[in-house]
Design a protein around this motif. Structure first.
Motif, PDB file in Angstrom:
ATOM      1  N   PRO A  96       0.834  -1.210   0.000  1.00 33.19           N
ATOM      2  CA  PRO A  96       0.000   0.000   0.000  1.00 33.19           C
ATOM      3  C   PRO A  96       0.865   1.254   0.000  1.00 33.19           C
ATOM      4  O   PRO A  96       1.876   1.344   0.701  1.00 33.19           O
ATOM      5  N   GLY A  97       0.474   2.212  -0.812  1.00 27.63           N
ATOM      6  CA  GLY A  97       1.260   3.434  -0.898  1.00 27.63           C
ATOM      7  C   GLY A  97       0.452   4.585  -1.467  1.00 27.63           C
ATOM      8  O   GLY A  97      -0.743   4.461  -1.765  1.00 27.63           O
ATOM      9  N   GLU A 117      -4.775  20.673 -16.945  1.00 25.74           N
ATOM     10  CA  GLU A 117      -3.769  20.157 -16.018  1.00 25.74           C
ATOM     11  C   GLU A 117      -4.463  19.151 -15.106  1.00 25.74           C
ATOM     12  O   GLU A 117      -5.394  19.514 -14.372  1.00 25.74           O
ATOM     13  N   ILE A 118      -4.013  17.881 -15.152  1.00 24.60           N
ATOM     14  CA  ILE A 118      -4.654  16.832 -14.361  1.00 24.60           C
ATOM     15  C   ILE A 118      -3.714  16.429 -13.239  1.00 24.60           C
ATOM     16  O   ILE A 118      -2.712  15.734 -13.456  1.00 24.60           O
ATOM     17  N   ASN A 119      -4.028  16.850 -12.032  1.00 28.97           N
ATOM     18  CA  ASN A 119      -3.233  16.500 -10.856  1.00 28.97           C
ATOM     19  C   ASN A 119      -3.910  15.343 -10.143  1.00 28.97           C
ATOM     20  O   ASN A 119      -5.115  15.410  -9.843  1.00 28.97           O
ATOM     21  N   SER A 120      -3.148  14.304  -9.853  1.00 34.03           N
ATOM     22  CA  SER A 120      -3.712  13.100  -9.258  1.00 34.03           C
ATOM     23  C   SER A 120      -2.933  12.691  -8.016  1.00 34.03           C
ATOM     24  O   SER A 120      -1.699  12.713  -8.013  1.00 34.03           O
ATOM     25  N   THR A 121      -3.678  12.306  -6.986  1.00 33.51           N
ATOM     26  CA  THR A 121      -3.104  11.698  -5.789  1.00 33.51           C
ATOM     27  C   THR A 121      -3.802  10.365  -5.591  1.00 33.51           C
ATOM     28  O   THR A 121      -5.008  10.324  -5.302  1.00 33.51           O
ATOM     29  N   TYR A 122      -3.072   9.280  -5.799  1.00 37.94           N
ATOM     30  CA  TYR A 122      -3.646   7.943  -5.716  1.00 37.94           C
ATOM     31  C   TYR A 122      -3.240   7.254  -4.420  1.00 37.94           C
ATOM     32  O   TYR A 122      -2.049   7.231  -4.070  1.00 37.94           O
ATOM     33  N   VAL A 123      -4.209   6.683  -3.720  1.00 42.20           N
ATOM     34  CA  VAL A 123      -3.921   5.680  -2.700  1.00 42.20           C
ATOM     35  C   VAL A 123      -3.928   4.339  -3.427  1.00 42.20           C
ATOM     36  O   VAL A 123      -4.976   3.851  -3.843  1.00 42.20           O
ATOM     37  N   HIS A 124      -2.744   3.771  -3.613  1.00 41.64           N
ATOM     38  CA  HIS A 124      -2.551   2.618  -4.497  1.00 41.64           C
ATOM     39  C   HIS A 124      -2.275   1.376  -3.658  1.00 41.64           C
ATOM     40  O   HIS A 124      -1.374   1.388  -2.800  1.00 41.64           O
ATOM     41  N   ILE A 125      -3.053   0.288  -3.884  1.00 39.90           N
ATOM     42  CA  ILE A 125      -2.948  -0.922  -3.058  1.00 39.90           C
ATOM     43  C   ILE A 125      -2.798  -2.150  -3.957  1.00 39.90           C
ATOM     44  O   ILE A 125      -3.794  -2.698  -4.444  1.00 39.90           O
ATOM     45  N   PRO A 126      -1.563  -2.600  -4.209  1.00 33.57           N
ATOM     46  CA  PRO A 126      -1.353  -3.803  -5.018  1.00 33.57           C
ATOM     47  C   PRO A 126      -1.142  -5.052  -4.148  1.00 33.57           C
ATOM     48  O   PRO A 126      -0.530  -4.999  -3.082  1.00 33.57           O
ATOM     49  N   VAL A 144       7.623 -10.052 -10.948  1.00 37.29           N
ATOM     50  CA  VAL A 144       6.493  -9.838 -10.055  1.00 37.29           C
ATOM     51  C   VAL A 144       5.259  -9.504 -10.877  1.00 37.29           C
ATOM     52  O   VAL A 144       5.349  -8.900 -11.960  1.00 37.29           O
ATOM     53  N   GLY A 145       4.102  -9.899 -10.388  1.00 38.05           N
ATOM     54  CA  GLY A 145       2.863  -9.597 -11.086  1.00 38.05           C
ATOM     55  C   GLY A 145       1.686  -9.715 -10.136  1.00 38.05           C
ATOM     56  O   GLY A 145       1.772 -10.373  -9.091  1.00 38.05           O
ATOM     57  N   GLY A 146       0.591  -9.067 -10.473  1.00 33.74           N
ATOM     58  CA  GLY A 146      -0.587  -9.155  -9.620  1.00 33.74           C
ATOM     59  C   GLY A 146      -1.647  -8.144  -9.996  1.00 33.74           C
ATOM     60  O   GLY A 146      -1.629  -7.563 -11.088  1.00 33.74           O
ATOM     61  N   LEU A 147      -2.563  -7.932  -9.076  1.00 26.74           N
ATOM     62  CA  LEU A 147      -3.686  -7.021  -9.261  1.00 26.74           C
ATOM     63  C   LEU A 147      -3.622  -5.916  -8.219  1.00 26.74           C
ATOM     64  O   LEU A 147      -3.023  -6.084  -7.149  1.00 26.74           O
ATOM     65  N   SER A 148      -4.255  -4.799  -8.540  1.00 34.77           N
ATOM     66  CA  SER A 148      -4.241  -3.679  -7.605  1.00 34.77           C
ATOM     67  C   SER A 148      -5.486  -2.826  -7.788  1.00 34.77           C
ATOM     68  O   SER A 148      -6.218  -2.945  -8.782  1.00 34.77           O
ATOM     69  N   THR A 149      -5.703  -1.978  -6.815  1.00 33.81           N
ATOM     70  CA  THR A 149      -6.778  -0.996  -6.893  1.00 33.81           C
ATOM     71  C   THR A 149      -6.250   0.329  -6.382  1.00 33.81           C
ATOM     72  O   THR A 149      -5.249   0.374  -5.654  1.00 33.81           O
ATOM     73  N   SER A 150      -6.894   1.408  -6.753  1.00 32.20           N
ATOM     74  CA  SER A 150      -6.475   2.710  -6.264  1.00 32.20           C
ATOM     75  C   SER A 150      -7.684   3.607  -6.051  1.00 32.20           C
ATOM     76  O   SER A 150      -8.745   3.419  -6.667  1.00 32.20           O
ATOM     77  N   ILE A 151      -7.514   4.559  -5.156  1.00 36.59           N
ATOM     78  CA  ILE A 151      -8.502   5.609  -4.913  1.00 36.59           C
ATOM     79  C   ILE A 151      -7.867   6.928  -5.336  1.00 36.59           C
ATOM     80  O   ILE A 151      -6.833   7.323  -4.795  1.00 36.59           O
TER      81      ILE A 151
END
Length: 235
Positions: A96-97, A117-126, A144-151
């Motif tokens: 998580p990051g 201008e697209i500013n993004s802050t993602y809470v990323h959870i792989p 490495v490989g897998g699935l993730s989701t982000s907010i």
């Protein structure tokens, strides 16, 4: 800038592996590190986000070969790592990051006022599976490989404003698959892991404008993010 970071990554890994393979120093650092069932750490790194578009009616600009121009920039990643050892060559990892990024976006068939201008802050959870080779001296390569989701905390999904008043909107929740590789470097006090990973969104992220003929969203069937992550993990 993105190419600079990728080249630096490979040079660091190459120099370390050369030193381990072709010098007489065979002292093993952190010899029992991989015997732990659980291990923890944190990572710092860089990212570069882009967009991929599927169109309802593909009719790109004859000049640029595309309907939209995306200006990619270098962003920053930070997060935590939890690692569960499944066997000698397989680990399950939760990383998580938070990822900070900005992108420039413009409809190329119109004038300069279409730039956003697209500013993004993602809470990323792989959630990732890490397949490692056997350790050789003080390094161990892996894929490495897998699935993730982000907010996306900056998505503006529920904003009543759209591109007509300068507001670009995206979905808050996104799902991805991820593929990458790296090298575990066993140092005297800790393990350093440089890695590079491709991150590819699965679901459509675009929130459509109210105007069905909007130059930003009217002809877009699906818009997805894709990114490169270069992370340095400390355990």
């Amino acid at each position: 800038m993105k190419n600079f970071f990728i080249i630096t990554f490979f040079l660091c890994c190459y120099q370390f592996s050369q030193a381990q393979l072709f010098t007489g120093d065979q002292v093993l650092n952190n010899e029992n590190f991989d015997q732990q069932r659980w291990s923890w750490g944190y990572f710092l790194g860089f990212n570069s986000y882009d967009f991929n578009f599927d169109y309802k009616d593909y009719n790109p600009s004859p000049v640029t070969g595309q309907d939209f121009r995306v200006e990619r920039r270098i962003g920053f990643n930070v997060g935590l790592v939890g690692n569960l050892k499944l066997n000698n060559n397989l680990d399950l990892r939760l990383e998580p990051g938070v990822s900070f990024n900005s992108r420039g976006f413009q409809a190329v068939r119109a004038d300069a006022n279409t730039f956003r201008e697209i500013n993004s802050t993602y809470v990323h959870i792989p959630l990732l599976l890490k397949f490692s080779a056997n350790r050789l001296n003080n390094f161990k390569p892996f894929v490495v490989g897998g699935l993730s989701t982000s907010i996306n905390l900056s998505s503006n999904e529920n904003s009543p404003d759209d591109n007509s008043v300068g507001q670009f909107r995206m979905k808050t929740n996104t799902y991805y698959y991820e593929l990458g590789f790296g090298i575990d470097l066993y140092l005297y006090y800790f393990k350093l892991t440089p890695s590079i990973r491709g991150v590819f969104a699965i679901n459509d992220e675009l929130v459509r404008d109210e105007n069905p003929n909007s130059i930003y969203t009217g002809n877009v069937d699906k818009m997805t993010s894709r990114a490169i992550f270069i992370n340095f993990t400390f355990q």
